[in-house]
Design an enzyme around this catalytic site. Structure first.
Site, PDB file in Angstrom:
ATOM      1  N   MET A  30       1.032  -1.242  -0.168  1.00  0.00           N
ATOM      2  CA  MET A  30       0.080  -0.025  -0.022  1.00  0.00           C
ATOM      3  C   MET A  30       0.852   1.280  -0.052  1.00  0.00           C
ATOM      4  SD  MET A  30      -3.361  -0.853   2.116  1.00  0.00           S
ATOM      5  CE  MET A  30      -2.798  -0.486   3.644  1.00  0.00           C
ATOM      6  N   GLY A  31       2.179   1.016  -0.228  1.00  0.00           N
ATOM      7  CA  GLY A  31       3.150   2.335  -0.173  1.00  0.00           C
ATOM      8  C   GLY A  31       3.626   2.664   0.823  1.00  0.00           C
ATOM      9  N   HIS A  37       9.390  -3.026   3.301  1.00  0.00           N
ATOM     10  CA  HIS A  37       8.871  -3.396   2.084  1.00  0.00           C
ATOM     11  C   HIS A  37      10.110  -3.793   1.206  1.00  0.00           C
ATOM     12  CE1 HIS A  37       5.597  -0.307   3.361  1.00  0.00           C
ATOM     13  NE2 HIS A  37       4.756  -1.517   3.098  1.00  0.00           N
ATOM     14  N   GLN A 153      -2.694 -11.759   7.893  1.00  0.00           N
ATOM     15  CA  GLN A 153      -2.812 -11.618   6.517  1.00  0.00           C
ATOM     16  C   GLN A 153      -1.934 -12.635   5.629  1.00  0.00           C
ATOM     17  OE1 GLN A 153      -2.588  -7.542   4.465  1.00  0.00           O
ATOM     18  NE2 GLN A 153      -0.535  -8.201   4.176  1.00  0.00           N
ATOM     19  N   SER A 186       4.039   1.466   7.774  1.00  0.00           N
ATOM     20  CA  SER A 186       3.732   2.828   7.167  1.00  0.00           C
ATOM     21  C   SER A 186       3.047   3.955   8.294  1.00  0.00           C
ATOM     22  CB  SER A 186       2.909   2.704   6.084  1.00  0.00           C
ATOM     23  OG  SER A 186       3.627   1.691   4.940  1.00  0.00           O
TER      24      SER A 186
HETATM   25  P1  AMP Z   1       1.358  -2.727   3.462  1.00  0.00           P
HETATM   26  O1  AMP Z   1       2.170  -1.661   2.585  1.00  0.00           O
HETATM   27  O2  AMP Z   1       1.498  -2.422   4.843  1.00  0.00           O
HETATM   28  O3  AMP Z   1       0.274  -3.286   3.033  1.00  0.00           O
HETATM   29  O4  AMP Z   1       2.369  -4.119   3.544  1.00  0.00           O
HETATM   30  C1  AMP Z   1       2.815  -4.434   2.254  1.00  0.00           C
HETATM   31  C2  AMP Z   1       3.667  -5.798   2.597  1.00  0.00           C
HETATM   32  O5  AMP Z   1       4.863  -5.462   3.472  1.00  0.00           O
HETATM   33  C3  AMP Z   1       2.843  -6.806   3.496  1.00  0.00           C
HETATM   34  O6  AMP Z   1       3.226  -8.070   2.834  1.00  0.00           O
HETATM   35  C4  AMP Z   1       3.304  -6.585   4.861  1.00  0.00           C
HETATM   36  O7  AMP Z   1       3.342  -7.434   5.696  1.00  0.00           O
HETATM   37  C5  AMP Z   1       4.837  -6.224   4.631  1.00  0.00           C
HETATM   38  N1  AMP Z   1       5.715  -5.380   5.711  1.00  0.00           N
HETATM   39  C6  AMP Z   1       5.026  -4.380   6.368  1.00  0.00           C
HETATM   40  N2  AMP Z   1       5.925  -3.869   7.065  1.00  0.00           N
HETATM   41  C7  AMP Z   1       7.064  -5.016   7.260  1.00  0.00           C
HETATM   42  C8  AMP Z   1       8.235  -4.963   8.009  1.00  0.00           C
HETATM   43  N3  AMP Z   1       8.248  -4.159   9.051  1.00  0.00           N
HETATM   44  N4  AMP Z   1       8.734  -6.061   7.790  1.00  0.00           N
HETATM   45  C9  AMP Z   1       8.571  -6.930   6.914  1.00  0.00           C
HETATM   46  N5  AMP Z   1       7.481  -6.827   5.886  1.00  0.00           N
HETATM   47  C10 AMP Z   1       6.700  -5.727   6.259  1.00  0.00           C
END
Ligand code: AMP
Length: 286
Positions: A30-31, A37, A153, A186
């Site tokens: 989701m950026g 990420h 998730q 984020s």
């Molecule tokens: P989001 O943009 O928050 O929807 O996350 C996109 C992807 O990045 C998802 O698979 C999250 O689980 C992963 N993600 C978010 N934060 C972290 C983190 N701190 N470490 C590893 N993966 C992450």
């Protein structure tokens, strides 16, 4: 890096870019990109010839009183970070591209969505899985990488792929943390400085639970108590849940049950809701 925003351009660029290059790895986001990420991109690059990232703040996975409007969207910075990290194709669709007028067919998230985030955020996982399924159909990756940070998730995406026989692999990458232990998110940029400081208690509480497990405790409720005692030391952080669960079913872990456990938590810190988890297992790094 090629940036595309329409389904037609995505299909065109993938047809061109993937010629002779396989496997294709996919990182949906989701950026508001951060090192968490980028670690997913790194995992994808290790296994793939072509890496596709999507950035889409999915309106269907936000409830009416949630933070959709204030969710950060620094798209230019994201584009630069994606390019620098080795993404080949960046897909940044508008909502109308992903959700044109439809007949309303959608994914139902099933048993592992019943508790925790699913209970706190009705409709969240159906909305998430529907978009992830659509993105899988558009990108047609050989594998997709998800973060352990969002454990429920990731478990649900893996369940969807198994239950619906989707032809791709799911890779789950470890959580990347700030130097003080706070899981990168984020949403951390929405925290006021004083709240950012208080948010450290989440990882400290999870660490207390993992220490209790490592010291030999096998009663899930006692492991939860060890973590909750730490959380209670920061009354400004309001826990929603703090629970030892089976990693696959997300059901509360039962004493003496074999299998892999995790400790999952969500808490409100100021106006922001944060989630985090750690794995409980003899061979797990965290
Ligand atoms: P989001 O943009 O928050 O929807 O996350 C996109 C992807 O990045 C998802 O698979 C999250 O689980 C992963 N993600 C978010 N934060 C972290 C983190 N701190 N470490 C590893 N993966 C992450």
């Amino acid at each position: 890096m090629i940036r595309v925003s329409t389904v037609a351009d995505l299909r065109g660029s993938l047809a061109e870019a993937s010629a002779g290059r396989t496997p294709l790895g996919f990182v949906p986001t989701m950026g508001a990109l951060h090192r968490g990420h980028l670690s997913l991109v790194e995992h994808a690059r290790q296994r793939a010839d072509l890496v596709v990232m999507s950035i889409f703040v999915n309106p269907r996975q936000f409830g009416p009183n949630e933070d959709f409007a204030r969710y950060p969207r620094p798209i230019e910075q994201d584009e630069q970070m994606a390019a620098d990290s080795g993404v080949d194709v960046l897909f940044t669709p508008r909502a109308s591209e992903i959700f044109p007028v439809t007949q309303g067919v959608a994914i139902s998230s099933g048993n592992a969505a019943r508790r925790w985030e699913g209970e706190a955020r009705p409709g969240h996982f159906d909305g998430m899985l529907t978009v992830v399924a659509k993105l899988f159909n558009l990108v047609r990756p050989d594998f997709a990488v998800f973060g352990q940070k969002d454990l429920q998730q990731a478990a649900l995406v893996a369940a969807m792929v198994r239950d619906l026989n989707m032809p791709l692999g799911i890779v789950i990458a470890p959580t990347v943390r700030e130097s003080d232990g706070l899981a990168m998110s984020s949403r951390n940029r929405l925290l006021a400085p004083a709240d950012r400081e208080k948010a450290r208690v989440l990882s400290r509480a999870l660490s207390a639970a993992t220490s209790s497990f490592r010291d030999g405790e096998r009663d899930p409720r006692a492991i939860e108590s060890a973590g909750r005692a730490v959380l209670a030391g920061e009354p400004a952080v309001l826990p929603d849940y703090f629970a030892v669960v089976d990693r696959t079913t997300l059901e509360p872990a039962m004493r003496d049950s074999a299998g892999d456990w995790a400790v999952v938590t969500a808490a409100r810190v100021g106006a922001t809701r944060l989630i985090d988890n750690m794995l409980l297992g003899d061979s797990d790094a965290d």
